[in-house]
Design a protein around this motif. Sequence first.
Motif, short mmCIF file in Angstrom:
data_model
loop_
_atom_site.label_atom_id
_atom_site.label_comp_id
_atom_site.label_asym_id
_atom_site.label_seq_id
_atom_site.Cartn_x
_atom_site.Cartn_y
_atom_site.Cartn_z
N ILE A 1 28.61 40.50 34.20
CA ILE A 1 28.37 41.92 34.43
C ILE A 1 27.33 42.43 33.45
O ILE A 1 27.41 42.20 32.26
CB ILE A 1 29.68 42.71 34.28
N ARG B 1 18.38 46.04 46.46
CA ARG B 1 18.69 44.99 45.50
C ARG B 1 19.44 45.52 44.26
O ARG B 1 19.75 44.76 43.34
CB ARG B 1 17.41 44.31 45.04
N THR B 2 19.72 46.81 44.21
CA THR B 2 20.41 47.39 43.06
C THR B 2 21.76 46.73 42.84
O THR B 2 22.53 46.53 43.78
CB THR B 2 20.62 48.90 43.26
N SER B 3 22.07 46.39 41.59
CA SER B 3 23.33 45.73 41.28
C SER B 3 24.50 46.68 41.52
O SER B 3 24.34 47.91 41.56
CB SER B 3 23.34 45.28 39.81
N LEU B 4 25.68 46.10 41.66
CA LEU B 4 26.87 46.92 41.84
C LEU B 4 27.09 47.83 40.64
O LEU B 4 27.41 49.02 40.80
CB LEU B 4 28.11 46.02 42.05
N TYR B 5 26.88 47.30 39.43
CA TYR B 5 27.07 48.12 38.24
C TYR B 5 26.12 49.31 38.24
O TYR B 5 26.53 50.45 37.98
CB TYR B 5 26.88 47.30 36.96
N ASP B 6 24.85 49.09 38.50
CA ASP B 6 23.88 50.20 38.49
C ASP B 6 24.17 51.20 39.59
O ASP B 6 23.96 52.40 39.43
CB ASP B 6 22.45 49.66 38.62
N THR B 7 24.66 50.72 40.73
CA THR B 7 25.05 51.63 41.80
C THR B 7 26.18 52.54 41.33
O THR B 7 26.13 53.76 41.51
CB THR B 7 25.51 50.85 43.04
N ASN C 1 27.13 48.16 49.47
CA ASN C 1 28.00 47.33 48.65
C ASN C 1 29.37 47.98 48.58
O ASN C 1 29.63 48.99 49.26
CB ASN C 1 27.40 47.09 47.25
N ALA D 1 22.24 47.02 31.68
CA ALA D 1 21.09 46.79 32.55
C ALA D 1 20.19 48.01 32.59
O ALA D 1 20.65 49.14 32.42
CB ALA D 1 21.57 46.46 33.96
N GLN E 1 33.99 41.96 39.88
CA GLN E 1 33.59 43.37 39.89
C GLN E 1 34.00 44.05 41.19
O GLN E 1 34.54 45.16 41.19
CB GLN E 1 32.07 43.47 39.72
N GLU E 2 33.72 43.39 42.31
CA GLU E 2 34.00 43.98 43.61
C GLU E 2 35.48 44.29 43.79
O GLU E 2 35.85 45.33 44.35
CB GLU E 2 33.51 43.05 44.72
#
Length: 486
Positions: free
Chosen positions: A22, A295-301, A39, A26, A94-95
């Motif tokens: 994770i 392409r944004t990561s789950l964390y950044d979302t 996502n 970022a 994470q999900e």
Amino acid sequence: MQVTMGRFTRLPIVVICALTLIAMDAPAVVSGASKPIDNVATEWSYLAGVIICAQPQPLELGPPIEPNIILAQLHLAQWHALIALKNTGACTTQEIVVAFASHKILSNYFPLQQYGRIDPLLYAQLKNLGPSDTQKKLGKQLGQAVALDLIQKYLPGREFALEAMRDALDSEIKNPRPGVWRYLNNTPAGRAAAFFIFYNLPVSQPYVVPDPTVFIKAFLSEVKPPKVPSAEWNEEYNIEKDIGRADWPGRTPEMNLIAVNSGCLKSYDPSTPELTTCNSETTWATVVRASLPKRTSLYDTVVTLAKLHVAMHDALIVLTTLQYGFWFWRPEMAYKTGDSTHAPIPNWTPYIPTPPHPEFPSGAVTSFSAAATILNSAIGKNVPFTIPSGGVWGPFCPIQGPIGSLSFDSYDDFVVYFQKSRLYAGAHFNDSVVDGLKVGDSVGDYVLANWGVEVPAGVLPKSTYLTVFAELPKVQTEFDPIRLVY
């Protein structure tokens, strides 16, 4: 008559188990979105918007709760779940933790929707993710724990705050003064509508912003409505007198369409469930899903959505503190009543029905400006986006029929659109939409600068030992906010 657009310028103001990584630090997501992002986090954001827009009130059981509170808790729970995953090193993903945290928040606020909509999304996500029994168990424990913590900590408004508000307004009804707001519809239904707007906001806890009165004095001391009468008031009066009036001969179809895009709640159409733009909070959630790079990561979302809704939540608390501190009158009241300088215009009617709460500053512009400030930082300042068409206008709207799509070149353009919209609707004076932008900017900047900073606590006694006091300002331009006292 032209709107003074020159006044709308934006002012300055740890290691996880096997391959579960994770990026907690970022960089911000890259601008230039192409396809809508999809996502686990955005699926829950979408479902929340569908549920909120599909029913007349956000909460089906118990006192009404504003959508901004629900969406802020939803995405904070997702973020807290990711932090808990990192800090515990639990052998899950994470999900999975995001899914269980989201499920707990929405099940709490929409219990009647749990079996029909909320559970099916969780089951579908788990089936797609294919977790082991251990991953599922640990993800559920973490996700539900952080969600419950947020739910239990939140301090909503209390009934006796409404009593304080009612007593203050009753005194003004008997002795009305120019510039001071009072009920336009002094009936049980009209008073109930005013209390619904008030409930949970002026006496709620912000998440990042300090005490709203302290914040206002520190960052927004120059924000105040015009004195009635004054030269500044004359200017405000003349700008809005025609463009906000329903029967002004100069109204154009474009003005009317712009007005209804903020002044008419969009009703839900089951045939087009993608329409989740029935209020400011669900609209901006739609904007994020439309403009975040795929392409944004789950964390950044999750962080982007959390900052967005927290900023809008805190902005609305600051906003209502100002509104119920100045108690400034709405255009309809001002024109129909008149003052020592202007004669009454008995037939003056706004294009969109007048909202049942004080006027200054604009709530729509304040929340939109806070949202734009967050997304300008997270995604970029010149990101085009489109809000999709679908659904129909609310039943009281002057325009009927299907709702078209809206396209903008930037988030700031969207804010300017709503500044014009509130004027064309007859809901606000020009000063209100200008200062609403300042308020939203200030809150958004503060949230960005103080995100994740621990707020000291324990100085004040528990809220159960406090009461709420409200009094209308003795001088029309005086700021006298509703406050907690011994």
